[in-house]
Write an enzyme that holds these catalytic residues in place. Structure first.
Site, mmCIF file in Angstrom:
data_model
loop_
_atom_site.group_PDB
_atom_site.id
_atom_site.type_symbol
_atom_site.label_atom_id
_atom_site.label_comp_id
_atom_site.label_asym_id
_atom_site.label_seq_id
_atom_site.Cartn_x
_atom_site.Cartn_y
_atom_site.Cartn_z
ATOM 1 N N GLY A 308 -1.283 -3.449 -0.802
ATOM 2 C CA GLY A 308 -1.051 -3.750 0.602
ATOM 3 C C GLY A 308 0.239 -3.148 1.126
ATOM 4 N N SER A 309 0.892 -3.866 2.016
ATOM 5 C CA SER A 309 2.047 -3.331 2.744
ATOM 6 C C SER A 309 3.253 -3.042 1.871
ATOM 7 C CB SER A 309 2.447 -4.310 3.852
ATOM 8 O OG SER A 309 1.404 -4.433 4.799
#
Length: 590
Positions: A308-309
Site C-alpha cells: 500500500g501507501s
C-alpha cells in the site's frame, strides 16, 4: 584214575592254556587306552599353550566381545546467544531409557513400578514388552531428567538400560521462537536458525571403549578412541531486550484489535542487523504438545502482502532521481480522482495542487500516480528493485519469500499507477523494513543479517543519493505531524518519520471490502537514523483498521522504548503543529 578226575584235569589244562593266550590281549588294550589318554593330555596341554602363549590375542578378543564395548560420545550442540550473550538455545543433559525385550521378565513387578514412575499405564508397559519380544531394542521413554533416570535404574530391572543424551531448551520461549526455531528429538535443526545453521551448531560425536557387566552397565571407561567435538556457539544480532519489548507490544495490539496475525521487524540502520523480529501467533518451543502449525511460520519472512501507501516514498524518490522533479514540483490532483483504463483512482478528498512533500503528507494516490506516469515504469521498477523488492533480503533464513515485483515492460497505465502506491506487488515485512533502512542510511541498502556483525563480504548498494534520502526522510517526518496520516506514530522525545499503509486483502472475488492489512513503516531519529521498522497487522477487526490507527501507535511505543534501551540521546523534539487531525488516512489507503 577215575573218569571224573580225568575230566577235571583236562578242563584245568584247557583253562590254563586259554589264560596264557588272554594275557597278551589284555595288555595290548591297556597300552592302547594309556596312549590315547596321553595323546589327549598332550593335545590339551598344547591347546592351553597355544591359547595362553602363542595365540593369546584370540582369548582376549573373545573376552572383550563379551565385556568391552565401543560407546558413542554425543557431542553437545552449540548454544545460540543474543548479541549481548544472553542464551536463546542451550542443550541440557537428559537420560533416555531403552529395553531389550528378549532379556526382560514380563512378570517382574518392577516393570509396573517403572510405569508408575514414568506416568504410564502399568499394563501398557507389559504389553509393549510382550509385543516386541522378538526385538533386542525398544525405547521406553526419551529425554527424562537425570533424577528420574536414576530412580528408574535403581529398580534394577533385567533388560532395562539407560543412555545419556541432550535436550534442547529455549530460555526465551515463544518470544524468540520464530527466529531461533526448534530441533527434533535427536537435536537436528527443523526450523529457523536451528535449521539454517544446523551443521555449524551440531558438532561431531566421539567414541570410547568401556567395560560392561553382563547386564550392560558400564563398569569402567577403558580408553578414549575419538573425543567429541562440541558444536560452535552462534551469536545472533537479536537484542533480547528489544525482542521482549516488541513482542509484548505486538501481542497487545493484535489482541486489542482482534487481528488474525501480526509481524514487527526492527533493523539496525548502521549494519543491517536484525535487532528484533516478532510475530503473532507464536508458539512455545519447550512444549511440543501445544504446538499449532499455524504458529510455526515466521510471518515476517515468509508471508507476503501488498504494502500500500508505504511504498509512495520510493515512487517519489524515483521521480527525484530522474532530475525532472524537485520537492517543490507541484502536481494538480483535482478533482480528487483519476480515470485510467476504465478504472478510477481516488483520494480521500480533492486536495487541489500539491507539491511532492504534500503528496506524501496527505498520502495522495492521484498525485503519486501522476508522478509515476510521467517518469515511466522503468524508473519506478528500478527504484523498487534496488530497494530490495522482488529479491532476497540476504538474511538466508529458511523459507524466505522474495515477493512479487512485475516486469515494467508489461505495465499498462493503470498498472503503473496502482503499483506506485502499493498495489500489484507483494513484499514481506522484512523487505519493507529493509527498504526504509535504505532511506535512513543515506540511500545505502545493506543486506539483512541475523548474525552479529552483519553480512561479511557483501557490498552494500546505493539505492538513491544521500541528498534524495534526506529529502525523503523530511517528507516522512511530516506524516507523523498534524496534517499527516500517521500522527499516532509521533514520539515526544525523538524526531521520527514513517508512512502509513492500508490495503484491501484479496478474497475469492477480488479485493474484499471488509478485510485489510494495516501497515506502518518508519525510521528514527530523523537526523541520524539508528532504527528502521515495519509493522504489519493482518485483518484487524472493529472500527479501527487503518494503518494510522492500528500500526502507527505500536511504532511509537516500540521505537521510543527501543531508542531508550539503546541509549540513544533524545534529539530536538518537534511539537505538533496546528492542522488537520490525520483522519485523511481513512478512505485514502494511508
Amino acid at each position: 584214575m577215575k573218569t571224573s578226575d580225568r575230566r577235571t584235569a583236562r578242563r584245568g589244562a584247557m583253562e590254563q592254556a586259554e589264560s596264557g593266550q588272554a594275557a597278551p590281549a589284555m595288555l595290548w588294550r591297556y597300552y592302547a587306552v594309556a596312549i590315547m589318554l596321553v595323546a589327549c593330555f598332550i593335545v590339551l596341554v598344547w591347546r592351553v599353550i597355544d591359547l595362553q602363549v602363542i595365540n593369546h590375542e584370540f582369548l582376549r578378543s573373545q573376552g572383550d566381545m563379551r565385556t568391552v564395548r565401543v560407546e558413542p560420545i554425543q557431542a553437545t550442540r552449540g548454544k545460540i546467544l543474543d548479541r549481548n550473550g544472553e542464551p536463546l538455545a542451550v542443550s541440557a543433559p537428559v537420560v533416555t531409557l531403552w529395553a531389550n525385550p528378549q532379556e526382560a521378565q514380563e512378570n517382574d513387578e518392577g516393570w509396573r513400578k517403572l510405569a508408575d514412575l514414568l506416568g504410564m499405564q502399568s499394563d501398557e508397559m507389559v504389553k509393549r514388552l510382550r509385543r516386541h519380544k522378538g526385538k533386542e531394542f525398544i525405547y521406553v521413554q526419551r529425554q527424562l531428567s537425570p533424577e528420574t533416570g536414576r530412580l528408574a535404574m535403581d529398580l534394577k530391572l533385567q533388560g532395562l538400560y539407560a543412555k545419556r543424551e541432550f535436550k534442547r531448551y529455549y530460555p526465551a520461549g515463544e518470544v524468540a521462537a520464530h527466529i531461533v526455531g526448534i530441533t527434533d528429538i535427536d537435536e537436528k535443526g527443523q526450523e529457523g536458525v536451528e535449521l539454517a545453521f544446523d551443521q555449524y551448531l551440531r558438532g561431531v560425536n566421539g567414541s570410547k571403549k568401556v567395560l560392561k557387566d553382563r547386564r550392560g552397565y558400564v563398569i569402567k571407561d577403558l580408553s578414549l578412541l575419538q573425543d567429541a567435538q562440541s558444536g560452535a556457539d552462534l551469536q545472533l544480532s537479536i537484542d533480547l531486550r528489544l525482542q521482549y519489548m516488541a513482542y509484548r507490544e505486538l501481542k497487545a495490539a493484535v489482541e486489542a484489535h482482534n487481528a488474525k496475525s501480526g509481524s514487527l521487524v526492527i533493523l539496525d540502520v548502521r549494519t543491517g542487523e536484525v535487532l528484533a523480529m516478532v510475530n503473532q501467533p507464536s508458539f512455545n518451543p519447550n512444549n511440543r504438545d501445544s504446538m499449532n502449525p499455524s504458529g510455526l511460520r515466521n510471518r515476517a519472512v515468509t508471508d507476503l502482502f501488498e504494502p500500500g501507501s508505504t511504498v509512495k516514498p520510493l515512487s517519489i524518490a524515483a521521480a527525484l532521481k530522474t532530475g525532472s522533479f524537485t520537492t517543490e514540483t507541484r502536481i494538480n490532483t483535482s478533482p480528487g480522482f483519476l480515470r485510467l483504463n476504465g478504472q478510477t483512482i481516488r483520494d480521500a478528498r480533492d486536495y487541489g495542487t500539491l507539491d511532492l512533500v504534500s503528496i506524501i503528507t496527505k498520502s495522495s494516490n492521484v498525485g503519486t500516480s501522476k508522478v509515476a506516469l510521467k517518469i515511466g515504469g522503468e524508473a519506478v521498477f528500478e527504484t523498487f528493485y534496488q530497494a530490495g523488492f522482488g529479491q532476497s533480503s540476504g538474511i538466508e533464513f529458511p523459507g524466505e519469500a522474495v515477493g512479487v515485483l512485475p516486469n515494467f515492460t508489461k505495465w499498462q497505465p493503470i498498472r503503473l499507477a496502482t503499483l506506485s502506491y502499493g498495489y500489484g506487488l507483494s513484499v514481506t515485512a522484512l523487505q519493507l523494513a529493509q527498504s526504509y533502512m535504505a532511506i535512513a542510511a543515506d540511500g545505502v541498502r545493506r543486506p539483512v543479517s541475523l548474525i552479529r556483525g552483519g553480512q561479511q563480504g557483501v557490498s552494500p548498494q546505493q539505492v538513491m543519493s544521500p541528498g534524495i534520502s534526506r529529502h525523503i526522510r523530511e517528507m516522512l517526518e511530516t506524516v507523523v505531524l498534524k496534517g499527516g496520516t500517521g500522527t499516532r506514530a509521533h514520539v515526544a522525545e525523538y524526531r521520527v518519520a514513517g508512512k502509513t499503509g492500508t490495503t484491501h486483502k484479496v478474497g475469492e472475488h477480488g479485493y474484499a471490502d471488509d478485510a485489510y492489512n494495516a501497515v506502518f513503516a518508519g525510521l528514527a531519529p530523523v537526523e541520524k537514523p539508528r532504527l528502521a521498522m515495519a509493522i504489519v497487522m493482518n485483518e484487524p477487526q472493529g472500527s479501527e483498521y487503518y494503518g494510522g490507527e492500528v500500526s502507527a501507535p505500536v511504532f511509537a511505543r516500540v521505537v521510543a522504548n527501543a531508542l531508550r534501551l539503546l541509549n540513544v540521546a533524545p534529539d530536538r523534539a518537534i511539537p505538533m503543529v496546528a492542522g488537520a487531525s490525520g483522519s485523511d488516512s481513512k478512505r485514502n489507503g494511508g
